[in-house]
Design a protein around this motif. Structure first.
Motif, PDB file in Angstrom:
ATOM      1  N   LEU A  32       0.823  -1.206   0.000  1.00  0.00           N
ATOM      2  CA  LEU A  32       0.000   0.000   0.000  1.00  0.00           C
ATOM      3  C   LEU A  32       0.856   1.255   0.000  1.00  0.00           C
ATOM      4  CD1 LEU A  32      -2.769   1.349   0.193  1.00  0.00           C
ATOM      5  CD2 LEU A  32      -2.630   1.106   2.693  1.00  0.00           C
ATOM      6  N   LEU A  36       0.985   4.073  -2.958  1.00  0.00           N
ATOM      7  CA  LEU A  36       0.743   5.499  -2.712  1.00  0.00           C
ATOM      8  C   LEU A  36       1.906   6.354  -3.187  1.00  0.00           C
ATOM      9  CD1 LEU A  36      -0.902   5.367   0.846  1.00  0.00           C
ATOM     10  CD2 LEU A  36      -2.024   5.891  -1.331  1.00  0.00           C
ATOM     11  N   THR A  37       3.116   5.851  -2.952  1.00  0.00           N
ATOM     12  CA  THR A  37       4.313   6.602  -3.379  1.00  0.00           C
ATOM     13  C   THR A  37       4.352   6.730  -4.896  1.00  0.00           C
ATOM     14  OG1 THR A  37       5.537   5.795  -1.465  1.00  0.00           O
ATOM     15  CG2 THR A  37       6.823   6.678  -3.301  1.00  0.00           C
ATOM     16  N   ALA A  40       1.767   9.190  -6.050  1.00  0.00           N
ATOM     17  CA  ALA A  40       2.171  10.572  -5.778  1.00  0.00           C
ATOM     18  C   ALA A  40       3.174  11.056  -6.812  1.00  0.00           C
ATOM     19  CB  ALA A  40       2.759  10.680  -4.372  1.00  0.00           C
TER      20      ALA A  40
END
Length: 222
Positions: A32, A36-37, A40
């Motif tokens: 997760l 997310l990284t 982004a």
């Protein structure tokens, strides 16, 4: 009573299952975080790309506006000069002057023209000059237009606000030889050619199409 073999095997299986769940839970959280990284980073790249596209679009629009402006101004000057006449019915005649303003020679040109002007008259007397007077609303290359009727009021039009200097030359032919002169006054007719060159005022930039001399052949009309 001691624990039998079945009990031991059951405890080992439970321990193994718990460890597997902890390990699986840890990898799920890691995945997760990685997701997310990556998201982004992708959003950041997208934002930069979008900003670049917008910047390029704005720059392209500015370039198109500059080209259109320069083309319109150049075409207007060419049209007016091509329609030049030597003398208007009100007496004004084609005259190229150099005035000494504080030790600096300043070119000006006045001429009647049959070309269309904002006045909408059949003939118009046009004066071209550089206006660097801070007390006037116009600046740069300015045209002062007057209809060829007695008592007509002049009207000013700002043509090239970025211009700071105007150079004019006039070509005539004597015994088959082309001669250029910096003034045209006290003559009995039009020059063969007029050359108008603009230079930018300090801190200004001329549109591309106005950075080159404008040469116009005179129509030869009276």
């Amino acid at each position: 009573a001691g624990a039998g073999p079945g009990t031991t095997r059951g405890a080992d299986a439970a321990t193994t299952a718990a460890a597997a769940m902890k390990t699986r839970a840890g990898f799920t959280l890691l995945e997760l975080m990685i997701g997310l990284t990556v998201a982004a980073i992708a959003l950041s790249i997208g934002a930069v790309a979008l900003g670049t596209v917008r910047d390029r679009s704005t720059h392209a629009e500015a370039v198109v506006d500059e080209v259109m402006s320069g083309a319109t101004q150049r075409a207007l000057l060419v049209e007016w000069l091509a329609g030049a006449r030597f003398r208007a019915v009100t007496g004004e005649q084609f005259e190229g002057m150099q005035n000494d303003e504080g030790g600096r020679l300043v070119d000006q040109l006045m001429f009647p023209t049959s070309a269309r002007t904002p006045l909408g008259t059949v003939s118009t007397v046009v004066g071209l000059f550089i206006d660097d007077d801070a007390d006037t609303p116009e600046r740069g290359l300015v045209a002062e237009m007057t209809g060829t009727t007695f008592g007509a009021e002049p009207r000013r039009m700002e043509l090239v606000p970025e211009a700071g200097v105007m150079y004019l030359r006039y070509m005539t032919v004597v015994n088959g030889v082309s001669i250029w002169t910096d003034t045209w006054a006290g003559r009995n007719g039009l020059p063969r050619l007029v050359e108008l060159t603009l230079l930018p005022a300090p801190g200004e930039t001329l549109p591309e199409l106005l950075r080159h001399p404008i040469r116009v052949a005179m129509g030869g009309g009276l």
